[in-house]
Structure formats: structure tokens, C-alpha cells
Design a protein around this motif. Sequence first.
Motif, PDB file in Angstrom:
ATOM      1  N   PRO A  28       6.776  -1.034  -3.734  1.00 21.83           N
ATOM      2  CA  PRO A  28       6.077  -0.998  -2.458  1.00 21.83           C
ATOM      3  C   PRO A  28       5.742  -2.420  -2.018  1.00 21.83           C
ATOM      4  O   PRO A  28       5.315  -3.232  -2.824  1.00 21.83           O
ATOM      5  N   ARG A  29       5.984  -2.681  -0.769  1.00 21.44           N
ATOM      6  CA  ARG A  29       5.750  -4.009  -0.238  1.00 21.44           C
ATOM      7  C   ARG A  29       4.254  -4.276  -0.150  1.00 21.44           C
ATOM      8  O   ARG A  29       3.517  -3.481   0.409  1.00 21.44           O
ATOM      9  N   GLU A  30       3.825  -5.370  -0.730  1.00 18.95           N
ATOM     10  CA  GLU A  30       2.412  -5.700  -0.686  1.00 18.95           C
ATOM     11  C   GLU A  30       2.045  -6.189   0.706  1.00 18.95           C
ATOM     12  O   GLU A  30       2.822  -6.877   1.356  1.00 18.95           O
ATOM     13  N   GLY A  37      -4.275  -6.740   8.799  1.00 19.72           N
ATOM     14  CA  GLY A  37      -4.980  -6.779  10.080  1.00 19.72           C
ATOM     15  C   GLY A  37      -4.368  -5.840  11.102  1.00 19.72           C
ATOM     16  O   GLY A  37      -5.078  -5.142  11.839  1.00 19.72           O
ATOM     17  N   GLU A  38      -3.046  -5.800  11.143  1.00 20.54           N
ATOM     18  CA  GLU A  38      -2.351  -4.906  12.077  1.00 20.54           C
ATOM     19  C   GLU A  38      -2.648  -3.442  11.761  1.00 20.54           C
ATOM     20  O   GLU A  38      -2.883  -2.636  12.663  1.00 20.54           O
ATOM     21  N   PHE A  39      -2.645  -3.080  10.474  1.00 18.00           N
ATOM     22  CA  PHE A  39      -2.960  -1.711  10.079  1.00 18.00           C
ATOM     23  C   PHE A  39      -4.390  -1.357  10.482  1.00 18.00           C
ATOM     24  O   PHE A  39      -4.646  -0.294  11.039  1.00 18.00           O
ATOM     25  N   GLY A  40      -5.340  -2.239  10.184  1.00 16.47           N
ATOM     26  CA  GLY A  40      -6.736  -1.999  10.529  1.00 16.47           C
ATOM     27  C   GLY A  40      -6.927  -1.825  12.019  1.00 16.47           C
ATOM     28  O   GLY A  40      -7.630  -0.915  12.473  1.00 16.47           O
ATOM     29  N   LEU A  41      -6.293  -2.672  12.794  1.00  8.38           N
ATOM     30  CA  LEU A  41      -6.375  -2.607  14.254  1.00  8.38           C
ATOM     31  C   LEU A  41      -5.870  -1.264  14.771  1.00  8.38           C
ATOM     32  O   LEU A  41      -6.530  -0.619  15.596  1.00  8.38           O
ATOM     33  N   ARG A  42      -4.728  -0.824  14.272  1.00 11.06           N
ATOM     34  CA  ARG A  42      -4.164   0.457  14.712  1.00 11.06           C
ATOM     35  C   ARG A  42      -5.054   1.629  14.335  1.00 11.06           C
ATOM     36  O   ARG A  42      -5.244   2.552  15.131  1.00 11.06           O
ATOM     37  N   VAL A  61     -10.027  -7.403  -0.840  1.00 16.99           N
ATOM     38  CA  VAL A  61     -11.021  -6.836  -1.746  1.00 16.99           C
ATOM     39  C   VAL A  61     -10.270  -6.262  -2.941  1.00 16.99           C
ATOM     40  O   VAL A  61      -9.044  -6.255  -2.959  1.00 16.99           O
ATOM     41  N   GLU A  62     -10.992  -5.756  -3.906  1.00 20.96           N
ATOM     42  CA  GLU A  62     -10.391  -5.324  -5.168  1.00 20.96           C
ATOM     43  C   GLU A  62      -9.203  -4.373  -4.996  1.00 20.96           C
ATOM     44  O   GLU A  62      -8.151  -4.565  -5.583  1.00 20.96           O
ATOM     45  N   ASP A  63      -9.358  -3.342  -4.179  1.00 18.71           N
ATOM     46  CA  ASP A  63      -8.297  -2.339  -4.044  1.00 18.71           C
ATOM     47  C   ASP A  63      -7.667  -2.302  -2.660  1.00 18.71           C
ATOM     48  O   ASP A  63      -7.206  -1.254  -2.220  1.00 18.71           O
ATOM     49  N   GLY A  64      -7.671  -3.414  -1.953  1.00 20.57           N
ATOM     50  CA  GLY A  64      -7.080  -3.421  -0.624  1.00 20.57           C
ATOM     51  C   GLY A  64      -7.601  -4.550   0.234  1.00 20.57           C
ATOM     52  O   GLY A  64      -7.689  -5.691  -0.204  1.00 20.57           O
ATOM     53  N   TRP A  65      -7.988  -4.182   1.471  1.00 18.94           N
ATOM     54  CA  TRP A  65      -8.419  -5.175   2.450  1.00 18.94           C
ATOM     55  C   TRP A  65      -9.609  -4.655   3.243  1.00 18.94           C
ATOM     56  O   TRP A  65      -9.718  -3.463   3.512  1.00 18.94           O
ATOM     57  N   LYS A  66     -10.446  -5.579   3.686  1.00 17.81           N
ATOM     58  CA  LYS A  66     -11.550  -5.288   4.590  1.00 17.81           C
ATOM     59  C   LYS A  66     -11.248  -6.056   5.875  1.00 17.81           C
ATOM     60  O   LYS A  66     -11.007  -7.260   5.830  1.00 17.81           O
ATOM     61  N   THR A  93      -3.996  -0.853  -0.543  1.00 19.27           N
ATOM     62  CA  THR A  93      -2.880  -1.796  -0.616  1.00 19.27           C
ATOM     63  C   THR A  93      -1.625  -1.306   0.099  1.00 19.27           C
ATOM     64  O   THR A  93      -0.685  -2.066   0.282  1.00 19.27           O
ATOM     65  N   GLU A  94      -1.602  -0.039   0.504  1.00 21.21           N
ATOM     66  CA  GLU A  94      -0.454   0.498   1.238  1.00 21.21           C
ATOM     67  C   GLU A  94      -0.734   0.626   2.726  1.00 21.21           C
ATOM     68  O   GLU A  94       0.111   1.085   3.484  1.00 21.21           O
TER      69      GLU A  94
END
Length: 117
Positions: A28-30, A37-42, A61-66, A93-94
Motif C-alpha cells: 500500500p502506498r504510504e 491533506g487532500e484526503f482530509g479536505l475531501r 501522528v502515530e497511526d496516520g495524520w491529523k 495511513t490509508e
Amino acid sequence: MIEKRPTATRPREAREAREPREVREPRPRELTAVTAGEFGLRHIADLTTKQVEGVTAVQPVEDGWKIGIEVIEDRRIPSSGDILALYEAEIDTEGNLLSYRRLRRYRRSNADIGEAL
């Protein structure tokens, strides 16, 4: 005159007898900060059905992004009177949304002051 070069130097059986290539499952692509940011925005645009202004922060963050996202909650005339909101989204992370929340609301003209409504 075109010179002919010899074709394969090994017999077919020798080529086929080589060890088979190791087949790897696609990893899986990290996510990068940009794609996170694009995922969060959508996600925030879809959930709030409001117009997003943009990404204000991306933090691993530990298991992904904020991700911090600014949203126009209420349009006003003039636009300096618009009510904006700052949302925080957490994704794994996905790119799947884990949680989100609105941190604060403010007038566009007071955005730098940080005055909450």
C-alpha cells in the motif's frame, strides 16, 4: 548494407530454466503530507457539505495524520464578514477518516486574532 546480428545466444530451454522472478504483492502506498491533506479536505467537504477554504495544518501522528481544514460556514456581504470554522480531521495511513471535530468558529476579519464566536 544492414548487418544482421545473431539472435538469442541461449537455447530456449536455458532461458526457461532460470529461477522464476520473485512476485511481490503491491505494497500500500504510504501517504505523504500532501496526499493526507487532500484526503482530509475531501472528507470534511463531504461531511459538512460546506465550501472548504484550504488545509491549514498537516501533522503525522502515530497511526496516520491529523489535518486542519478551514471551512466557510456562513457567507456574508462583504466577504470580510464570512463566518469561518477550523476543523480537525484524523485519518489512518490509508486515508480513511477516523474522526473529525470543529475546533472553533470566527469571522474572517478576525481570523488572525483567533477570536472565537
